[in-house]
Design a protein around this motif. Structure first.
Motif, PDB file in Angstrom:
ATOM      1  N   UNK A 178       0.817  -1.214   0.000  1.00 32.07           N
ATOM      2  CA  UNK A 178       0.000   0.000   0.000  1.00 32.07           C
ATOM      3  C   UNK A 178       0.849   1.263   0.000  1.00 32.07           C
ATOM      4  N   UNK A 179       0.383   2.267  -0.759  1.00 35.93           N
ATOM      5  CA  UNK A 179       1.112   3.525  -0.900  1.00 35.93           C
ATOM      6  C   UNK A 179       0.157   4.702  -0.825  1.00 35.93           C
ATOM      7  N   UNK A 180       0.520   5.727  -0.039  1.00 40.69           N
ATOM      8  CA  UNK A 180      -0.183   6.997  -0.022  1.00 40.69           C
ATOM      9  C   UNK A 180      -1.603   6.921   0.499  1.00 40.69           C
ATOM     10  N   UNK A 181      -2.345   8.025   0.338  1.00 36.96           N
ATOM     11  CA  UNK A 181      -3.725   8.088   0.799  1.00 36.96           C
ATOM     12  C   UNK A 181      -4.695   8.341  -0.347  1.00 36.96           C
ATOM     13  N   UNK A 182      -4.242   8.120  -1.589  1.00 37.95           N
ATOM     14  CA  UNK A 182      -5.114   8.240  -2.753  1.00 37.95           C
ATOM     15  C   UNK A 182      -5.469   6.847  -3.265  1.00 37.95           C
ATOM     16  N   UNK A 183      -6.575   6.771  -3.991  1.00 29.91           N
ATOM     17  CA  UNK A 183      -6.936   5.545  -4.678  1.00 29.91           C
ATOM     18  C   UNK A 183      -7.364   5.897  -6.093  1.00 29.91           C
ATOM     19  N   UNK A 184      -6.752   5.210  -7.052  1.00 30.63           N
ATOM     20  CA  UNK A 184      -7.137   5.368  -8.455  1.00 30.63           C
ATOM     21  C   UNK A 184      -8.073   4.230  -8.840  1.00 30.63           C
ATOM     22  N   UNK A 185      -9.008   4.548  -9.721  1.00 28.10           N
ATOM     23  CA  UNK A 185      -9.923   3.559 -10.270  1.00 28.10           C
ATOM     24  C   UNK A 185     -10.005   3.773 -11.773  1.00 28.10           C
ATOM     25  N   UNK A 186     -10.118   2.667 -12.521  1.00 27.76           N
ATOM     26  CA  UNK A 186     -10.124   2.738 -13.975  1.00 27.76           C
ATOM     27  C   UNK A 186     -11.384   2.101 -14.553  1.00 27.76           C
ATOM     28  N   UNK A 187     -11.795   2.621 -15.686  1.00 24.44           N
ATOM     29  CA  UNK A 187     -12.902   2.036 -16.442  1.00 24.44           C
ATOM     30  C   UNK A 187     -12.727   2.409 -17.905  1.00 24.44           C
ATOM     31  N   UNK A 188     -13.503   1.760 -18.762  1.00 21.35           N
ATOM     32  CA  UNK A 188     -13.481   2.092 -20.194  1.00 21.35           C
ATOM     33  C   UNK A 188     -14.890   1.958 -20.746  1.00 21.35           C
ATOM     34  N   UNK A 245      -2.845  11.730 -17.862  1.00 15.60           N
ATOM     35  CA  UNK A 245      -2.928  10.398 -18.467  1.00 15.60           C
ATOM     36  C   UNK A 245      -2.980  10.386 -19.992  1.00 15.60           C
ATOM     37  N   UNK A 246      -2.123   9.583 -20.567  1.00 13.96           N
ATOM     38  CA  UNK A 246      -2.219   9.136 -21.954  1.00 13.96           C
ATOM     39  C   UNK A 246      -1.933   7.645 -21.946  1.00 13.96           C
ATOM     40  N   UNK A 247      -2.582   6.910 -22.829  1.00  7.75           N
ATOM     41  CA  UNK A 247      -2.482   5.455 -22.816  1.00  7.75           C
ATOM     42  C   UNK A 247      -1.713   4.968 -24.039  1.00  7.75           C
ATOM     43  N   UNK A 248      -0.748   4.079 -23.795  1.00 11.29           N
ATOM     44  CA  UNK A 248      -0.059   3.370 -24.864  1.00 11.29           C
ATOM     45  C   UNK A 248      -0.415   1.896 -24.705  1.00 11.29           C
ATOM     46  N   UNK A 249      -0.946   1.280 -25.756  1.00  5.59           N
ATOM     47  CA  UNK A 249      -1.410  -0.088 -25.625  1.00  5.59           C
ATOM     48  C   UNK A 249      -0.779  -1.036 -26.621  1.00  5.59           C
ATOM     49  N   UNK A 250      -0.806  -2.320 -26.288  1.00  7.12           N
ATOM     50  CA  UNK A 250      -0.415  -3.383 -27.202  1.00  7.12           C
ATOM     51  C   UNK A 250      -1.462  -4.490 -27.112  1.00  7.12           C
ATOM     52  N   UNK A 251      -1.527  -5.310 -28.122  1.00  4.89           N
ATOM     53  CA  UNK A 251      -2.389  -6.484 -28.117  1.00  4.89           C
ATOM     54  C   UNK A 251      -1.511  -7.725 -28.031  1.00  4.89           C
ATOM     55  N   UNK A 252      -1.807  -8.579 -27.068  1.00  7.06           N
ATOM     56  CA  UNK A 252      -1.059  -9.815 -26.862  1.00  7.06           C
ATOM     57  C   UNK A 252      -1.864 -10.952 -27.489  1.00  7.06           C
ATOM     58  N   UNK A 259     -10.933  11.931 -14.895  1.00  7.81           N
ATOM     59  CA  UNK A 259     -10.295  12.316 -16.147  1.00  7.81           C
ATOM     60  C   UNK A 259     -10.637  11.294 -17.221  1.00  7.81           C
ATOM     61  N   UNK A 260     -10.685  11.744 -18.464  1.00  8.84           N
ATOM     62  CA  UNK A 260     -10.841  10.851 -19.592  1.00  8.84           C
ATOM     63  C   UNK A 260      -9.635  10.996 -20.493  1.00  8.84           C
ATOM     64  N   UNK A 261      -9.142   9.879 -20.977  1.00 13.08           N
ATOM     65  CA  UNK A 261      -8.035   9.916 -21.926  1.00 13.08           C
ATOM     66  C   UNK A 261      -8.379   9.039 -23.129  1.00 13.08           C
ATOM     67  N   UNK A 262      -7.933   9.433 -24.286  1.00 16.26           N
ATOM     68  CA  UNK A 262      -8.169   8.668 -25.504  1.00 16.26           C
ATOM     69  C   UNK A 262      -7.022   8.934 -26.462  1.00 16.26           C
ATOM     70  N   UNK A 277     -11.308   5.957 -18.491  1.00 17.45           N
ATOM     71  CA  UNK A 277     -11.648   6.906 -17.437  1.00 17.45           C
ATOM     72  C   UNK A 277     -10.752   6.629 -16.234  1.00 17.45           C
ATOM     73  N   UNK A 278     -10.126   7.673 -15.707  1.00 20.47           N
ATOM     74  CA  UNK A 278      -9.260   7.561 -14.539  1.00 20.47           C
ATOM     75  C   UNK A 278      -9.885   8.374 -13.418  1.00 20.47           C
ATOM     76  N   UNK A 279     -10.297   7.705 -12.359  1.00 22.23           N
ATOM     77  CA  UNK A 279     -10.911   8.358 -11.204  1.00 22.23           C
ATOM     78  C   UNK A 279      -9.915   8.335 -10.055  1.00 22.23           C
ATOM     79  N   UNK A 280      -9.733   9.485  -9.413  1.00 24.24           N
ATOM     80  CA  UNK A 280      -8.848   9.555  -8.239  1.00 24.24           C
ATOM     81  C   UNK A 280      -9.672  10.007  -7.044  1.00 24.24           C
ATOM     82  N   UNK A 281      -9.643   9.189  -5.971  1.00 26.70           N
ATOM     83  CA  UNK A 281     -10.347   9.489  -4.729  1.00 26.70           C
ATOM     84  C   UNK A 281      -9.315   9.880  -3.679  1.00 26.70           C
ATOM     85  N   UNK A 282      -9.524  11.030  -3.031  1.00 29.77           N
ATOM     86  CA  UNK A 282      -8.596  11.548  -2.030  1.00 29.77           C
ATOM     87  C   UNK A 282      -9.245  11.537  -0.657  1.00 29.77           C
ATOM     88  N   UNK A 283      -8.437  11.284   0.380  1.00 30.38           N
ATOM     89  CA  UNK A 283      -8.909  11.414   1.749  1.00 30.38           C
ATOM     90  C   UNK A 283      -9.168  10.094   2.425  1.00 30.38           C
TER      91      UNK A 283
END
Length: 375
Positions: free
Chosen positions: A252-262, A358-365, A291-294, A273-279
């Motif tokens: 565990x690190x820090x007091x923030x939590x990130x959450x992701x969705x698409x 945020x910017x996303x770099x992706x690959x397909x496996x 935030x939204x990144x594409x 979508x990148x959600x950051x929850x503080x506190x």
């Protein structure tokens, strides 16, 4: 949102849009040189007859291991524990692999009524050297709940502290499904999909919510643990579906939590979508940033997967985020997709270099022969 029949039709359409070939799209280079070395192995079997452990369909199997070699595994709907150093089972005879009900009654300080429990999750906190175990119970608004247990040591035979989170906490009737968990230095986080009654998990989706619990109070077994419920995760007025909490790779690190969705139900897309929850859970001043990144590599709804050498087809879920790990500011993402070149069901791996910008770099496996799926 789609219903189940529309989702089946989308998979058929993906099969039509991207006919299968033998091309390979992975950008990882020559995988023929990859090797795996088994460092240690032991049988995962039942105590009485040494049969391989197994459970319901789906298994929903999960696993966590402590720094001193205590391993706990769970599936629908039992637990199994092993000391890989002493090479011995950990749960006490005669319940060497207890059901969820036996686990509550024998090892926890509180027992609750259970209704066909399912969907276990396990996590190890290396800072506190303790385990977290949870599972769902009930499938309608009247009996739905999440049972969360916190261990008092790395030995699963020692006492646990159990808590119940209501499965119908909103102003309208829903029940809870699909738990996903993570921790930071101070809090335990749990995302759940709220489903309308008498509907399936596809068409019955209402919203994703987030529970936050104070870790120190929970591990100490406090009678009342400071808990916060987060709801209303939206972007441009629409609910963000299937938020996935991001684990950290070195504890565990820090007091923030990130959450992701698409966008899981699309033919092709590149949005995350990148959600950051503080506190902390008891912090009256909290913040949520969305935030939204594409613009990265496209992902797509995975088609039906075909069994090699036959006509059998397999369901492949959707294109949601199924795994996320943060290393500093960098976040790695995994999920399912279609390989646009070969037409096969395969795996998407994305990387966000900086979660704050945020910017996303992706690959397909992919594989030239096999269809792949991320569990």
């Amino acid at each position: 949102d789609l219903n189940r029949e529309e989702m089946r039709a989308l998979k058929r359409r993906m099969n039509e849009l991207y006919p299968r070939t033998t091309s390979l799209s992975s950008t990882r280079g020559d995988r023929s040189t990859d090797t795996l070395t088994i460092g240690q192995s032991f049988p995962a079997d039942f105590f009485l007859n040494q049969a391989p452990i197994g459970g319901g369909t789906p298994n929903d199997n999960t696993l966590a291991i402590s720094d001193d070699g205590k391993l706990i595994s769970s599936w629908n709907s039992q637990l199994w524990a092993y000391d890989i150093v002493a090479d011995t089972y950990l749960f006490a005879y005669p319940n060497m692999h207890p059901s969820f009900n036996q686990f509550l009654n024998i090892y926890n300080d509180t027992a609750f009524s259970l209704f066909q429990p399912f969907d276990p999750k396990l996590l190890y906190d290396p800072t506190r050297q303790r385990f977290i175990m949870l599972f769902m119970t009930g499938r309608n608004p009247s009996n739905s709940a999440t049972i969360v247990s916190f261990s008092t040591s790395t030995d699963p035979k020692d006492p646990w502290h159990a808590y119940r989170l209501p499965g119908n906490p909103l102003t309208y009737d829903t029940w809870s499904d699909y738990p996903q968990i993570a921790i930071n230095e101070n809090s335990f986080y749990l995302t759940l999909n709220q489903l309308y009654p008498d509907s399936g998990w596809v068409e019955g989706f209402a919203e994703t919510l987030l529970w936050q619990m104070d870790l120190d109070e929970a591990f100490a077994g406090e009678e009342s643990v400071t808990t916060k419920l987060w709801t209303g995760f939206t972007y441009e007025g629409k609910n963000i579906r299937y938020l996935h909490p991001v684990k950290t790779h070195m504890g565990p690190q820090g007091d923030s939590m990130y959450l992701l969705a698409n966008r899981p139900f699309v033919e092709t897309n590149d949005t995350f979508f990148i959600v950051r929850v503080e506190g902390d859970a008891d912090d009256p001043i909290t913040a949520v940033d969305v935030k939204m990144t594409s613009g990265g590599l496209q992902y797509g709804h995975p088609p039906y997967a075909k069994q090699s050498g036959g006509n059998q087809e397999f369901w492949t879920n959707d294109a949601r985020v199924l795994g996320a790990v943060r290393m500093g500011k960098e976040i790695h993402i995994t999920g399912n997709t279609v390989d646009f070149n070969s037409g096969k069901a395969t795996i998407y791996h994305g990387k966000i270099a900086d979660a704050e910008a945020p910017t996303v770099v992706g690959i397909i496996i992919s594989d030239p022969v096999k269809e792949l799926g991320f569990p």
